[in-house]
Scaffold this motif. Structure first.
Motif, PDB file in Angstrom:
ATOM      1  N   PRO A  75      88.392  12.023  15.000  1.00  0.00           N
ATOM      2  CA  PRO A  75      89.549  12.561  15.717  1.00  0.00           C
ATOM      3  C   PRO A  75      89.159  13.744  16.600  1.00  0.00           C
ATOM      4  CG  PRO A  75      89.471  13.527  13.550  1.00  0.00           C
ATOM      5  CD  PRO A  75      88.286  12.571  13.637  1.00  0.00           C
ATOM      6  N   PHE A  76      90.074  14.157  17.448  1.00  0.00           N
ATOM      7  CA  PHE A  76      89.924  15.428  18.149  1.00  0.00           C
ATOM      8  C   PHE A  76      90.040  16.552  17.119  1.00  0.00           C
ATOM      9  CE2 PHE A  76      91.931  13.496  22.208  1.00  0.00           C
ATOM     10  CZ  PHE A  76      90.678  13.171  22.724  1.00  0.00           C
ATOM     11  N   THR A  77      89.084  17.458  17.137  1.00  0.00           N
ATOM     12  CA  THR A  77      89.143  18.590  16.207  1.00  0.00           C
ATOM     13  C   THR A  77      89.243  19.934  16.935  1.00  0.00           C
ATOM     14  OG1 THR A  77      86.714  18.582  16.052  1.00  0.00           O
ATOM     15  CG2 THR A  77      87.944  17.410  14.335  1.00  0.00           C
ATOM     16  N   PHE A  78      89.410  19.902  18.258  1.00  0.00           N
ATOM     17  CA  PHE A  78      89.717  21.121  19.010  1.00  0.00           C
ATOM     18  C   PHE A  78      90.414  20.718  20.301  1.00  0.00           C
ATOM     19  CE2 PHE A  78      85.670  19.802  20.757  1.00  0.00           C
ATOM     20  CZ  PHE A  78      85.706  20.165  22.091  1.00  0.00           C
ATOM     21  N   ASN A  79      91.096  21.681  20.906  1.00  0.00           N
ATOM     22  CA  ASN A  79      91.840  21.432  22.143  1.00  0.00           C
ATOM     23  C   ASN A  79      91.670  22.644  23.035  1.00  0.00           C
ATOM     24  OD1 ASN A  79      93.756  20.384  24.017  1.00  0.00           O
ATOM     25  ND2 ASN A  79      95.365  21.615  23.063  1.00  0.00           N
ATOM     26  N   SER A  80      91.483  22.404  24.343  1.00  0.00           N
ATOM     27  CA  SER A  80      91.215  23.500  25.274  1.00  0.00           C
ATOM     28  C   SER A  80      92.174  23.466  26.464  1.00  0.00           C
ATOM     29  CB  SER A  80      89.760  23.427  25.768  1.00  0.00           C
ATOM     30  OG  SER A  80      89.453  24.537  26.601  1.00  0.00           O
ATOM     31  N   PRO A  81      93.349  24.058  26.294  1.00  0.00           N
ATOM     32  CA  PRO A  81      94.301  24.179  27.412  1.00  0.00           C
ATOM     33  C   PRO A  81      94.215  25.570  28.025  1.00  0.00           C
ATOM     34  CG  PRO A  81      95.410  24.698  25.376  1.00  0.00           C
ATOM     35  CD  PRO A  81      93.952  24.474  25.026  1.00  0.00           C
ATOM     36  N   GLY A  82      94.937  25.793  29.093  1.00  0.00           N
ATOM     37  CA  GLY A  82      95.131  27.145  29.571  1.00  0.00           C
ATOM     38  C   GLY A  82      96.064  27.867  28.623  1.00  0.00           C
ATOM     39  N   PHE A  83      95.718  29.109  28.269  1.00  0.00           N
ATOM     40  CA  PHE A  83      96.573  29.861  27.342  1.00  0.00           C
ATOM     41  C   PHE A  83      96.306  31.347  27.501  1.00  0.00           C
ATOM     42  CE2 PHE A  83      97.214  31.564  22.885  1.00  0.00           C
ATOM     43  CZ  PHE A  83      98.598  31.664  23.009  1.00  0.00           C
ATOM     44  N   SER A  84      97.360  32.104  27.729  1.00  0.00           N
ATOM     45  CA  SER A  84      97.251  33.557  27.814  1.00  0.00           C
ATOM     46  C   SER A  84      98.594  34.175  27.516  1.00  0.00           C
ATOM     47  CB  SER A  84      96.775  33.987  29.212  1.00  0.00           C
ATOM     48  OG  SER A  84      97.817  33.849  30.163  1.00  0.00           O
ATOM     49  N   LEU A  85      98.621  35.495  27.453  1.00  0.00           N
ATOM     50  CA  LEU A  85      99.886  36.210  27.279  1.00  0.00           C
ATOM     51  C   LEU A  85     100.802  35.974  28.473  1.00  0.00           C
ATOM     52  CD1 LEU A  85     101.723  38.228  25.830  1.00  0.00           C
ATOM     53  CD2 LEU A  85     100.359  40.085  26.829  1.00  0.00           C
ATOM     54  N   ALA A  86     100.224  35.806  29.653  1.00  0.00           N
ATOM     55  CA  ALA A  86     101.016  35.562  30.858  1.00  0.00           C
ATOM     56  C   ALA A  86     101.509  34.120  30.890  1.00  0.00           C
ATOM     57  CB  ALA A  86     100.192  35.857  32.107  1.00  0.00           C
ATOM     58  N   THR A  87     102.767  33.944  31.244  1.00  0.00           N
ATOM     59  CA  THR A  87     103.360  32.617  31.397  1.00  0.00           C
ATOM     60  C   THR A  87     103.147  32.124  32.827  1.00  0.00           C
ATOM     61  OG1 THR A  87     105.054  33.139  29.758  1.00  0.00           O
ATOM     62  CG2 THR A  87     105.483  31.284  31.236  1.00  0.00           C
ATOM     63  N   CYS A  88     102.614  30.917  32.963  1.00  0.00           N
ATOM     64  CA  CYS A  88     102.336  30.376  34.293  1.00  0.00           C
ATOM     65  C   CYS A  88     103.580  29.729  34.897  1.00  0.00           C
ATOM     66  CB  CYS A  88     101.220  29.329  34.225  1.00  0.00           C
ATOM     67  SG  CYS A  88      99.604  30.001  33.809  1.00  0.00           S
ATOM     68  N   ASN A  89     103.803  29.989  36.175  1.00  0.00           N
ATOM     69  CA  ASN A  89     104.852  29.284  36.909  1.00  0.00           C
ATOM     70  C   ASN A  89     104.444  27.842  37.179  1.00  0.00           C
ATOM     71  OD1 ASN A  89     106.332  31.724  37.158  1.00  0.00           O
ATOM     72  ND2 ASN A  89     105.061  32.311  38.913  1.00  0.00           N
ATOM     73  N   ARG A  90     103.148  27.651  37.346  1.00  0.00           N
ATOM     74  CA  ARG A  90     102.563  26.322  37.545  1.00  0.00           C
ATOM     75  C   ARG A  90     101.097  26.414  37.160  1.00  0.00           C
ATOM     76  NH1 ARG A  90      98.950  26.594  41.519  1.00  0.00           N
ATOM     77  NH2 ARG A  90      99.276  27.903  43.360  1.00  0.00           N
ATOM     78  N   PRO A  91     100.435  25.303  36.844  1.00  0.00           N
ATOM     79  CA  PRO A  91      99.004  25.342  36.557  1.00  0.00           C
ATOM     80  C   PRO A  91      98.211  25.816  37.774  1.00  0.00           C
ATOM     81  CG  PRO A  91      99.966  23.288  35.791  1.00  0.00           C
ATOM     82  CD  PRO A  91     101.004  23.958  36.630  1.00  0.00           C
ATOM     83  N   ARG A  92      97.089  26.479  37.534  1.00  0.00           N
ATOM     84  CA  ARG A  92      96.277  26.989  38.635  1.00  0.00           C
ATOM     85  C   ARG A  92      95.620  25.873  39.429  1.00  0.00           C
ATOM     86  NH1 ARG A  92      92.097  31.335  36.666  1.00  0.00           N
ATOM     87  NH2 ARG A  92      91.762  31.477  38.929  1.00  0.00           N
ATOM     88  N   TRP A  93      95.289  24.770  38.753  1.00  0.00           N
ATOM     89  CA  TRP A  93      94.592  23.667  39.414  1.00  0.00           C
ATOM     90  C   TRP A  93      95.278  22.347  39.077  1.00  0.00           C
ATOM     91  CZ3 TRP A  93      91.514  27.072  36.287  1.00  0.00           C
ATOM     92  CH2 TRP A  93      90.858  28.065  37.016  1.00  0.00           C
ATOM     93  N   PRO A  94      95.185  21.370  39.976  1.00  0.00           N
ATOM     94  CA  PRO A  94      95.808  20.058  39.702  1.00  0.00           C
ATOM     95  C   PRO A  94      95.244  19.427  38.439  1.00  0.00           C
ATOM     96  CG  PRO A  94      95.180  20.250  42.020  1.00  0.00           C
ATOM     97  CD  PRO A  94      94.576  21.440  41.328  1.00  0.00           C
ATOM     98  N   GLY A  95      96.123  18.834  37.661  1.00  0.00           N
ATOM     99  CA  GLY A  95      95.689  18.147  36.455  1.00  0.00           C
ATOM    100  C   GLY A  95      95.495  19.025  35.243  1.00  0.00           C
ATOM    101  N   CYS A  96      95.729  20.323  35.390  1.00  0.00           N
ATOM    102  CA  CYS A  96      95.560  21.242  34.265  1.00  0.00           C
ATOM    103  C   CYS A  96      96.814  21.275  33.399  1.00  0.00           C
ATOM    104  CB  CYS A  96      95.250  22.650  34.756  1.00  0.00           C
ATOM    105  SG  CYS A  96      93.591  22.824  35.439  1.00  0.00           S
ATOM    106  N   GLU A  97      96.624  21.626  32.150  1.00  0.00           N
ATOM    107  CA  GLU A  97      97.735  21.771  31.217  1.00  0.00           C
ATOM    108  C   GLU A  97      97.703  23.165  30.608  1.00  0.00           C
ATOM    109  OE1 GLU A  97     100.287  19.826  30.447  1.00  0.00           O
ATOM    110  OE2 GLU A  97      99.623  18.292  31.882  1.00  0.00           O
ATOM    111  N   ILE A  98      98.880  23.792  30.558  1.00  0.00           N
ATOM    112  CA  ILE A  98      99.038  25.102  29.959  1.00  0.00           C
ATOM    113  C   ILE A  98      99.719  24.940  28.606  1.00  0.00           C
ATOM    114  CG2 ILE A  98      99.950  27.432  30.283  1.00  0.00           C
ATOM    115  CD1 ILE A  98      97.905  26.525  32.410  1.00  0.00           C
ATOM    116  N   ALA A  99      99.209  25.607  27.590  1.00  0.00           N
ATOM    117  CA  ALA A  99      99.794  25.488  26.257  1.00  0.00           C
ATOM    118  C   ALA A  99     101.239  25.955  26.269  1.00  0.00           C
ATOM    119  CB  ALA A  99      98.978  26.310  25.262  1.00  0.00           C
ATOM    120  N   ASN A 100     102.137  25.094  25.820  1.00  0.00           N
ATOM    121  CA  ASN A 100     103.548  25.461  25.697  1.00  0.00           C
ATOM    122  C   ASN A 100     103.906  25.589  24.221  1.00  0.00           C
ATOM    123  OD1 ASN A 100     103.677  22.813  24.795  1.00  0.00           O
ATOM    124  ND2 ASN A 100     104.667  22.033  26.652  1.00  0.00           N
ATOM    125  N   ALA A 101     105.180  25.844  23.934  1.00  0.00           N
ATOM    126  CA  ALA A 101     105.604  26.076  22.552  1.00  0.00           C
ATOM    127  C   ALA A 101     105.313  24.864  21.669  1.00  0.00           C
ATOM    128  CB  ALA A 101     107.089  26.416  22.530  1.00  0.00           C
TER     129      ALA A 101
END
Length: 317
Positions: free
Chosen positions: A176-202
């Motif tokens: 299985p997948f045992t790790f995940n690497s999304p965009g994640f920071s204290l700042a909330t993104c209005n949109r992903p920085r690059w096409p095809g990117c995913e930002i961790a949501n709730a």
């Protein structure tokens, strides 16, 4: 230094290796002109106690630079490698590369560039929902069985696809997948920085918490949003304005600026500490440009924030 134990597979047996929560990103090691600076950063990172490097087939000649450095320093056995494949090429950015053939080509090319027979962690850099998780997970499982990869994960996948992939792996006795690497920071993104990117949501964060799966965050400091270089009336950087300028983020910045003097650190260090003090295992890929930024990041990685402080910084209290 604090370490996080992450799962590995070797000869069909699971075990764990120690990974430092700060991971050195190589997204700026793109050309030959970056080589000397890259060597200095890699040397400094290891001297400070770091052991894990993040790279990708898509990052110019970064894998070649890292492979050459590993050979020069003769330290491959002390370094944990995380590389990524399956990203569309620059020549054909709309053509996904998640077929079994494309993934195999990317991994083998990465191993050659890195001058190694195996990487500890391998992630798919982008997703293509048109490709079934069955084909993908069978191919990734084969990499593990062949000894080329120690653990598999995803970068920039939506939560429902992560769930579907791991459910299929469980039902079919696959890795299985045992790790995940999304965009994640204290700042909330209005949109992903690059096409095809995913930002961790709730939803994704809850999935990490419920399943105790480590999150490897890219852009953990919000591309410098908390550095103090930006303000609501400074609109010079169009990307920053489009991605990070919103009322909630300015409130978060103010709270980070309030807490920073109490802990004798900067607002950027507070933002990094926020990522590393989640209620699940979390790691941060840092894109340091110089040794001073590395030292600041390592100091931030030693900060312990209370659960109440984490919630307060994120405007949840």
């Amino acid at each position: 230094m604090k370490v996080i134990k992450m799962q590995q597979h070797s000869q069909s047996k699971a075990h764990k290796i120690e990974v430092t929560p700060l991971i050195l990103g190589s997204g700026s090691f793109l050309t030959e002109s970056d080589r000397e600076r890259a060597y200095r950063l890699l040397d400094a990172f290891v001297a400070l106690g770091g052991n894990t490097i993040d790279t990708a087939r898509h990052y110019g000649i970064a894998e070649h630079i890292i492979g050459d450095w590993l050979t020069l320093r003769e330290n491959r056995d002390k370094i944990v490698l995380l590389t990524k494949g399956g990203h569309p090429t620059q020549e054909n950015p709309t053509h996904h590369r998640l077929s079994a053939t494309a993934i195999s080509e990317d991994l083998n090319t990465s191993l050659s560039a890195l001058r190694t027979e195996r990487v500890e962690f391998y992630a798919l850099h982008r997703d293509d929902p048109a490709v079934g998780v069955d084909e993908i997970m069978h191919q990734l499982h084969q990499f593990v069985q062949q000894g080329k990869v120690g653990a598999i994960g995803a970068s920039n996948w939506k939560t429902d696809r992560l769930i579907a992939a791991n459910q299929y792996a469980q039902e079919n006795n696959l890795t299985p997948f045992t790790f995940n690497s999304p965009g994640f920071s204290l700042a909330t993104c209005n949109r992903p920085r690059w096409p095809g990117c995913e930002i961790a949501n709730a939803e994704m964060l809850e999935w990490h918490k419920d399943n105790n799966i480590p999150l490897v965050a890219w852009s953990p400091q919000g591309a410098g949003f908390f550095s103090g270089k930006y303000s609501p009336d400074n609109l010079d950087n169009r990307e920053m304005v489009d991605v990070y300028y919103n009322d909630a983020n300015w409130k978060k910045y103010d709270r980070a600026a309030t807490l920073a003097p109490e802990l004798d650190v900067s607002t950027s260090q507070i933002a990094l500490a926020y990522v590393l003090n989640q209620p699940f295992s979390s790691l941060a890929v840092i894109g340091a440009r110089n040794e001073e930024q590395l030292r600041e990041a390592f100091k931030a990685s030693q900060l312990s924030l209370t659960p109440e402080q984490v919630l307060w910084l994120n405007l949840q209290q």
